[in-house]
Design a protein around this motif. Structure first.
Motif, PDB file in Angstrom:
ATOM      1  N   LEU A 145      25.163  60.044  30.630  1.00 25.14           N
ATOM      2  CA  LEU A 145      24.992  58.942  31.570  1.00 25.14           C
ATOM      3  C   LEU A 145      26.319  58.391  32.066  1.00 25.14           C
ATOM      4  O   LEU A 145      26.367  57.718  33.084  1.00 25.14           O
ATOM      5  N   LEU A 146      27.363  58.676  31.341  1.00 29.52           N
ATOM      6  CA  LEU A 146      28.680  58.142  31.671  1.00 29.52           C
ATOM      7  C   LEU A 146      29.675  59.297  31.692  1.00 29.52           C
ATOM      8  O   LEU A 146      29.675  60.132  30.773  1.00 29.52           O
ATOM      9  N   PRO A 147      30.507  59.370  32.723  1.00 29.24           N
ATOM     10  CA  PRO A 147      31.507  60.448  32.750  1.00 29.24           C
ATOM     11  C   PRO A 147      32.475  60.318  31.570  1.00 29.24           C
ATOM     12  O   PRO A 147      32.876  59.220  31.194  1.00 29.24           O
TER      13      PRO A 147
ATOM     14  N   ALA B 141      35.624  58.266  32.169  1.00 26.45           N
ATOM     15  CA  ALA B 141      35.538  56.808  32.029  1.00 26.45           C
ATOM     16  C   ALA B 141      35.691  56.414  30.566  1.00 26.45           C
ATOM     17  O   ALA B 141      36.393  55.441  30.234  1.00 26.45           O
TER      18      ALA B 141
ATOM     19  N   LEU C 228      23.697  50.126  33.571  1.00 27.74           N
ATOM     20  CA  LEU C 228      23.572  51.585  33.513  1.00 27.74           C
ATOM     21  C   LEU C 228      22.420  51.983  32.598  1.00 27.74           C
ATOM     22  O   LEU C 228      21.590  52.834  32.953  1.00 27.74           O
TER      23      LEU C 228
ATOM     24  N   VAL D 209      21.114  54.826  38.859  1.00 24.58           N
ATOM     25  CA  VAL D 209      22.166  55.223  37.910  1.00 24.58           C
ATOM     26  C   VAL D 209      23.515  55.409  38.600  1.00 24.58           C
ATOM     27  O   VAL D 209      24.535  54.917  38.105  1.00 24.58           O
ATOM     28  N   PRO D 210      23.597  56.092  39.772  1.00 25.32           N
ATOM     29  CA  PRO D 210      24.921  56.238  40.413  1.00 25.32           C
ATOM     30  C   PRO D 210      25.576  54.897  40.759  1.00 25.32           C
ATOM     31  O   PRO D 210      26.790  54.745  40.606  1.00 25.32           O
TER      32      PRO D 210
ATOM     33  N   GLN E 114      26.887  53.501  37.571  1.00 30.08           N
ATOM     34  CA  GLN E 114      28.080  54.244  37.158  1.00 30.08           C
ATOM     35  C   GLN E 114      29.303  53.788  37.957  1.00 30.08           C
ATOM     36  O   GLN E 114      30.406  53.685  37.414  1.00 30.08           O
TER      37      GLN E 114
ATOM     38  N   VAL F  78      30.522  50.711  36.435  1.00 31.24           N
ATOM     39  CA  VAL F  78      31.266  51.015  35.207  1.00 31.24           C
ATOM     40  C   VAL F  78      32.701  51.390  35.556  1.00 31.24           C
ATOM     41  O   VAL F  78      33.645  50.960  34.886  1.00 31.24           O
ATOM     42  N   TRP F  79      32.890  52.171  36.623  1.00 30.20           N
ATOM     43  CA  TRP F  79      34.244  52.536  37.033  1.00 30.20           C
ATOM     44  C   TRP F  79      35.041  51.309  37.463  1.00 30.20           C
ATOM     45  O   TRP F  79      36.244  51.209  37.171  1.00 30.20           O
TER      46      TRP F  79
END
Length: 193
Positions: free
Chosen positions: A91-93, A96, A140, A151-152, A155, A158-159
């Motif tokens: 779910l998270l790169p 990150a 997220l 979700v995008p 995300q 989050v960034w």
């Protein structure tokens, strides 16, 4: 027992912070299987303890040196564990996660001494960073559980939080490097956030 007779660590806000530590493993285990409604609720309870301990510390006049130390540890450890869990759950790169952890490691290595020595205190930017990053992680998880199409967007938030985390971390490090060894903390008594 009066406040003067009570050990520094024996406060209600510190108990709430310990609950945050205790909830971390159940939160991560729940999220590892993929976010669902109980996972979202558990994450919300975990995150709310951060707000509650600070509120209680101020309302009950129970700010303590112990709380000023363990509260940010609970935040950093909790956030790192949760974003690791979300990265494992795809779910998270991973980038990150790496950025968040790298900044935390740098702050720990380069600013902890000044913070523990009372030469720097939590900044306004640090408070905003924590709020944005925790909110982004919560959104997220909520999006993954309830509205995957969002979700995008979560995300991306989050960034933004990771960017603020980086700027805030650099600010702490610079202030720690510039702080004289004997200078008092910028904000007086211990802060829980």
């Amino acid at each position: 027992m009066t406040a003067a007779d009570r050990p520094d660590w024996a406060t209600i806000p510190n108990l709430v912070t310990l609950v945050r530590f205790a909830l971390l493993l159940p939160v991560c285990l729940r999220l590892a299987d993929g976010p669902d409604t109980p996972g979202v609720v558990l994450l919300l309870v975990w995150a709310s303890t951060d707000w509650i301990d600070g509120l209680l510390a101020r309302a009950l006049d129970q700010a303590s040196r112990t709380g000023a130390i363990i509260d940010p540890i609970a935040d950093r450890l909790g956030l790192a564990a949760i974003v690791l869990t979300l990265a494992i759950a795809d779910l998270l790169p991973w980038a990150a996660l790496a950025l968040i952890v790298l900044v935390d490691v740098a702050m720990t290595a380069l600013a902890t001494g000044a913070a523990l020595g009372g030469r720097i205190s939590v900044s306004w930017l640090g408070k905003v960073r924590t709020f944005v990053l925790m909110t982004a992680v919560f959104l997220l998880v909520a999006a993954a559980a309830w509205t995957p199409s969002l979700v995008p967007a979560a995300q991306a938030l989050v960034w933004i939080g990771a960017g603020l985390h980086t700027v805030s971390g650099l600010d702490y490090i610079v202030r720690a490097r510039r702080a004289p060894d004997a200078a008092p903390a910028e904000a007086g008594p211990p802060s829980r956030r």
